[in-house]
Write an enzyme that holds these catalytic residues in place. Structure first.
Site: not given
Ligand code: 13P
Length: 254
Positions: A9, A11, A96, A98, A168, A174, A214
Protein backbone atom coordinates in the site's frame (compact mmCIF):
# COMPACT_ATOMS: atom_id res chain seq x y z
CA UNK A 1 -4.43 -24.23 2.41
CA UNK A 2 -4.73 -20.46 2.12
CA UNK A 3 -2.32 -18.83 -0.31
CA UNK A 4 -0.54 -15.97 1.40
CA UNK A 5 -1.21 -12.48 0.07
CA UNK A 6 1.23 -9.63 0.52
CA UNK A 7 0.22 -6.16 -0.63
CA UNK A 8 2.18 -2.93 -1.04
CA UNK A 9 0.00 0.00 0.00
CA UNK A 10 1.93 2.98 -1.30
CA UNK A 11 -0.57 5.46 0.16
CA UNK A 12 0.04 9.00 -1.18
CA UNK A 13 3.54 8.19 -2.40
CA UNK A 14 5.17 7.44 -5.76
CA UNK A 15 4.93 9.46 -8.94
CA UNK A 16 4.56 7.60 -12.23
CA UNK A 17 8.31 7.83 -12.73
CA UNK A 18 9.06 6.52 -9.26
CA UNK A 19 6.57 3.70 -9.75
CA UNK A 20 8.34 2.62 -12.94
CA UNK A 21 11.72 2.59 -11.22
CA UNK A 22 10.28 0.63 -8.29
CA UNK A 23 8.70 -2.00 -10.53
CA UNK A 24 11.87 -2.46 -12.49
CA UNK A 25 13.89 -3.32 -9.37
CA UNK A 26 11.12 -5.15 -7.56
CA UNK A 27 10.20 -7.56 -10.35
CA UNK A 28 13.86 -8.35 -10.86
CA UNK A 29 14.30 -9.09 -7.12
CA UNK A 30 11.08 -11.09 -6.92
CA UNK A 31 12.02 -13.60 -9.60
CA UNK A 32 9.61 -16.29 -10.76
CA UNK A 33 8.42 -17.63 -7.38
CA UNK A 34 4.64 -17.37 -7.36
CA UNK A 35 3.91 -19.22 -4.14
CA UNK A 36 2.71 -15.93 -2.62
CA UNK A 37 0.11 -13.65 -4.16
CA UNK A 38 1.62 -10.18 -4.50
CA UNK A 39 -0.52 -7.07 -4.93
CA UNK A 40 0.82 -3.63 -5.78
CA UNK A 41 -1.48 -0.83 -4.65
CA UNK A 42 -0.27 2.45 -6.19
CA UNK A 43 -1.98 5.83 -6.05
CA UNK A 44 -4.64 6.26 -8.78
CA UNK A 45 -2.31 8.31 -10.97
CA UNK A 46 0.16 5.43 -11.32
CA UNK A 47 -2.37 2.62 -11.85
CA UNK A 48 -2.30 2.73 -15.63
CA UNK A 49 1.49 2.59 -15.87
CA UNK A 50 1.87 -0.17 -13.27
CA UNK A 51 -0.93 -2.09 -14.99
CA UNK A 52 0.96 -1.89 -18.27
CA UNK A 53 4.16 -3.12 -16.60
CA UNK A 54 2.36 -6.02 -14.89
CA UNK A 55 0.64 -7.08 -18.10
CA UNK A 56 3.93 -8.53 -19.34
CA UNK A 57 5.06 -10.99 -16.67
CA UNK A 58 2.04 -11.08 -14.34
CA UNK A 59 4.16 -11.78 -11.26
CA UNK A 60 1.95 -9.43 -9.25
CA UNK A 61 -1.60 -8.19 -9.31
CA UNK A 62 -2.87 -4.65 -9.19
CA UNK A 63 -4.88 -3.06 -6.40
CA UNK A 64 -6.44 0.34 -5.76
CA UNK A 65 -6.48 2.23 -2.48
CA UNK A 66 -10.13 3.24 -2.50
CA UNK A 67 -13.17 3.58 -4.75
CA UNK A 68 -16.64 5.09 -4.71
CA UNK A 69 -19.69 2.84 -4.51
CA UNK A 70 -21.55 4.50 -7.38
CA UNK A 71 -20.80 3.81 -11.02
CA UNK A 72 -20.54 6.92 -13.24
CA UNK A 73 -21.95 10.19 -11.99
CA UNK A 74 -21.46 13.63 -10.53
CA UNK A 75 -18.98 12.71 -7.78
CA UNK A 76 -16.07 15.11 -8.26
CA UNK A 77 -12.77 13.62 -7.21
CA UNK A 78 -14.02 10.04 -6.97
CA UNK A 79 -13.13 6.87 -8.90
CA UNK A 80 -15.57 4.05 -9.75
CA UNK A 81 -15.23 0.29 -9.93
CA UNK A 82 -15.62 0.16 -13.75
CA UNK A 83 -12.74 2.66 -14.08
CA UNK A 84 -10.56 0.36 -11.99
CA UNK A 85 -11.66 -2.73 -13.89
CA UNK A 86 -10.66 -1.13 -17.16
CA UNK A 87 -7.08 -0.97 -15.83
CA UNK A 88 -7.13 -4.65 -14.78
CA UNK A 89 -7.28 -3.78 -11.09
CA UNK A 90 -8.11 -6.95 -9.14
CA UNK A 91 -8.16 -5.80 -5.52
CA UNK A 92 -9.36 -2.67 -3.77
CA UNK A 93 -8.42 -1.60 -0.25
CA UNK A 94 -11.51 -0.42 1.61
CA UNK A 95 -11.95 1.21 4.99
CA UNK A 96 -8.28 1.79 5.70
CA UNK A 97 -7.95 3.47 9.11
CA UNK A 98 -6.63 6.61 7.40
CA UNK A 99 -9.85 6.74 5.35
CA UNK A 100 -11.90 6.10 8.46
CA UNK A 101 -10.22 8.69 10.68
CA UNK A 102 -9.10 11.40 8.23
CA UNK A 103 -11.94 11.16 5.71
CA UNK A 104 -14.85 10.14 7.91
CA UNK A 105 -15.57 6.70 6.48
CA UNK A 106 -18.00 4.77 8.62
CA UNK A 107 -18.68 1.03 8.59
CA UNK A 108 -21.79 1.86 6.58
CA UNK A 109 -19.77 3.57 3.86
CA UNK A 110 -17.23 0.73 3.85
CA UNK A 111 -20.13 -1.68 3.49
CA UNK A 112 -21.52 0.15 0.44
CA UNK A 113 -18.09 0.10 -1.15
CA UNK A 114 -17.63 -3.59 -0.35
CA UNK A 115 -20.96 -4.38 -2.02
CA UNK A 116 -20.06 -2.34 -5.09
CA UNK A 117 -16.61 -3.94 -5.34
CA UNK A 118 -18.00 -7.47 -5.14
CA UNK A 119 -20.69 -6.65 -7.71
CA UNK A 120 -17.95 -5.39 -10.05
CA UNK A 121 -15.83 -8.53 -9.52
CA UNK A 122 -13.16 -6.63 -7.63
CA UNK A 123 -11.84 -8.33 -4.50
CA UNK A 124 -12.10 -6.07 -1.46
CA UNK A 125 -9.34 -5.87 1.12
CA UNK A 126 -11.41 -4.68 4.07
CA UNK A 127 -9.37 -3.03 6.82
CA UNK A 128 -10.33 -3.24 10.47
CA UNK A 129 -8.47 -2.61 13.71
CA UNK A 130 -8.60 -0.88 17.05
CA UNK A 131 -6.99 2.35 18.26
CA UNK A 132 -4.59 2.42 21.19
CA UNK A 133 -7.21 3.78 23.58
CA UNK A 134 -9.59 1.01 22.54
CA UNK A 135 -6.90 -1.60 23.20
CA UNK A 136 -6.07 -0.04 26.56
CA UNK A 137 -9.77 -0.10 27.44
CA UNK A 138 -9.88 -3.83 26.58
CA UNK A 139 -12.22 -3.22 23.68
CA UNK A 140 -10.33 -4.97 20.86
CA UNK A 141 -12.90 -7.72 20.38
CA UNK A 142 -15.84 -5.33 20.66
CA UNK A 143 -14.36 -3.05 17.98
CA UNK A 144 -13.50 -5.93 15.62
CA UNK A 145 -16.96 -7.41 16.09
CA UNK A 146 -18.61 -4.10 15.22
CA UNK A 147 -16.37 -3.46 12.21
CA UNK A 148 -16.85 -6.98 10.81
CA UNK A 149 -20.62 -6.87 11.17
CA UNK A 150 -20.85 -3.31 9.82
CA UNK A 151 -18.41 -3.56 6.94
CA UNK A 152 -19.46 -7.00 5.72
CA UNK A 153 -23.22 -6.81 6.21
CA UNK A 154 -25.12 -8.54 3.39
CA UNK A 155 -22.09 -10.41 2.04
CA UNK A 156 -22.96 -14.04 1.29
CA UNK A 157 -20.75 -16.98 2.29
CA UNK A 158 -19.88 -17.54 -1.36
CA UNK A 159 -18.77 -13.89 -1.65
CA UNK A 160 -16.97 -13.87 1.69
CA UNK A 161 -14.33 -16.37 0.60
CA UNK A 162 -13.02 -13.85 -1.95
CA UNK A 163 -12.85 -11.01 0.57
CA UNK A 164 -9.49 -10.33 2.19
CA UNK A 165 -9.55 -8.86 5.68
CA UNK A 166 -6.64 -6.72 6.83
CA UNK A 167 -6.21 -6.49 10.59
CA UNK A 168 -4.40 -3.22 11.12
CA UNK A 169 -4.19 -2.04 14.72
CA UNK A 170 -4.19 1.74 14.34
CA UNK A 171 -1.46 2.17 16.97
CA UNK A 172 0.91 0.05 14.87
CA UNK A 173 0.46 1.95 11.59
CA UNK A 174 3.44 4.06 10.63
CA UNK A 175 4.67 4.09 14.23
CA UNK A 176 7.38 1.45 14.08
CA UNK A 177 5.49 -0.24 16.91
CA UNK A 178 4.44 -3.64 15.57
CA UNK A 179 1.92 -5.87 17.31
CA UNK A 180 3.74 -8.84 18.76
CA UNK A 181 3.17 -12.03 16.77
CA UNK A 182 1.02 -13.28 19.66
CA UNK A 183 -1.10 -10.10 19.83
CA UNK A 184 -1.63 -10.28 16.07
CA UNK A 185 -2.40 -14.01 16.11
CA UNK A 186 -4.93 -13.53 18.93
CA UNK A 187 -6.76 -10.85 16.93
CA UNK A 188 -6.66 -12.92 13.74
CA UNK A 189 -8.00 -16.01 15.54
CA UNK A 190 -10.80 -13.88 16.99
CA UNK A 191 -11.65 -12.52 13.52
CA UNK A 192 -11.76 -16.01 12.01
CA UNK A 193 -13.92 -17.33 14.84
CA UNK A 194 -16.27 -14.38 14.36
CA UNK A 195 -16.53 -15.12 10.62
CA UNK A 196 -17.34 -18.74 11.47
CA UNK A 197 -20.03 -17.61 13.88
CA UNK A 198 -21.58 -15.09 11.46
CA UNK A 199 -21.22 -17.21 8.30
CA UNK A 200 -19.86 -20.76 8.65
CA UNK A 201 -16.59 -22.38 9.60
CA UNK A 202 -15.77 -23.81 6.15
CA UNK A 203 -16.01 -20.32 4.62
CA UNK A 204 -14.13 -18.72 7.53
CA UNK A 205 -11.26 -21.17 6.98
CA UNK A 206 -10.91 -19.94 3.40
CA UNK A 207 -10.76 -16.20 4.16
CA UNK A 208 -7.32 -14.68 4.10
CA UNK A 209 -6.54 -12.30 6.93
CA UNK A 210 -3.57 -9.99 6.46
CA UNK A 211 -1.72 -8.21 9.22
CA UNK A 212 -0.74 -4.57 8.73
CA UNK A 213 1.19 -2.14 10.92
CA UNK A 214 4.94 -1.55 10.75
CA UNK A 215 5.65 -4.78 8.87
CA UNK A 216 9.21 -4.88 7.59
CA UNK A 217 11.67 -7.47 6.33
CA UNK A 218 12.95 -8.11 9.88
CA UNK A 219 9.60 -8.99 11.47
CA UNK A 220 7.66 -10.35 8.48
CA UNK A 221 8.60 -14.03 8.79
CA UNK A 222 7.64 -14.34 12.44
CA UNK A 223 4.32 -12.55 11.94
CA UNK A 224 3.41 -14.58 8.89
CA UNK A 225 4.48 -17.78 10.60
CA UNK A 226 1.41 -17.51 12.87
CA UNK A 227 -1.44 -19.91 12.13
CA UNK A 228 -4.06 -17.31 11.24
CA UNK A 229 -1.86 -14.66 9.62
CA UNK A 230 -2.19 -15.13 5.88
CA UNK A 231 -0.14 -12.24 4.61
CA UNK A 232 0.66 -8.59 5.14
CA UNK A 233 -0.56 -5.18 4.09
CA UNK A 234 2.61 -3.15 4.04
CA UNK A 235 2.85 0.63 4.06
CA UNK A 236 6.20 2.37 4.61
CA UNK A 237 8.38 -0.68 3.99
CA UNK A 238 6.67 -1.30 0.64
CA UNK A 239 8.23 1.85 -0.83
CA UNK A 240 11.62 0.18 -1.04
CA UNK A 241 11.62 -2.44 -3.81
CA UNK A 242 14.34 -4.62 -2.27
CA UNK A 243 12.86 -4.48 1.22
CA UNK A 244 9.41 -5.30 -0.12
CA UNK A 245 10.78 -8.24 -2.10
CA UNK A 246 12.34 -9.50 1.16
CA UNK A 247 8.92 -9.34 2.83
CA UNK A 248 7.39 -11.39 0.01
CA UNK A 249 10.18 -13.96 0.36
CA UNK A 250 9.58 -14.10 4.12
CA UNK A 251 5.91 -14.84 3.40
CA UNK A 252 6.94 -17.69 1.12
CA UNK A 253 8.94 -19.21 3.98
CA UNK A 254 6.32 -18.55 6.68
P1 13P B 1 2.98 0.92 7.80
O1 13P B 1 3.49 -0.37 7.25
O2 13P B 1 3.69 2.12 7.27
O3 13P B 1 2.90 0.88 9.30
O4 13P B 1 1.47 1.06 7.27
C1 13P B 1 0.61 0.01 7.43
C2 13P B 1 -0.60 0.29 6.62
O5 13P B 1 -1.36 1.18 6.93
C3 13P B 1 -0.82 -0.53 5.42
O6 13P B 1 -2.08 -0.31 4.89
Amino acid sequence: MRKKIVAANWKMNMTVGESMAFMDTFLHELGADNSVEVVIVPPFTALAKVSEILSVGQQAKLGAQNMHWEKPGAFTGEISAPMLRELYVRYVVLGHSERRTLFGESDEIVNKKTRAAIDAALRPIVCIGETLSERDADKVEEVLDRQIKGSLAGVSARELVDVVIAYEPVWAIGTGRTATPQQAQDAHAFIRAKLAELWDSASAEKVRIQYGGSVKAQNAAELMGQADIDGALVGGASLDPRGFAEIVKAAARG
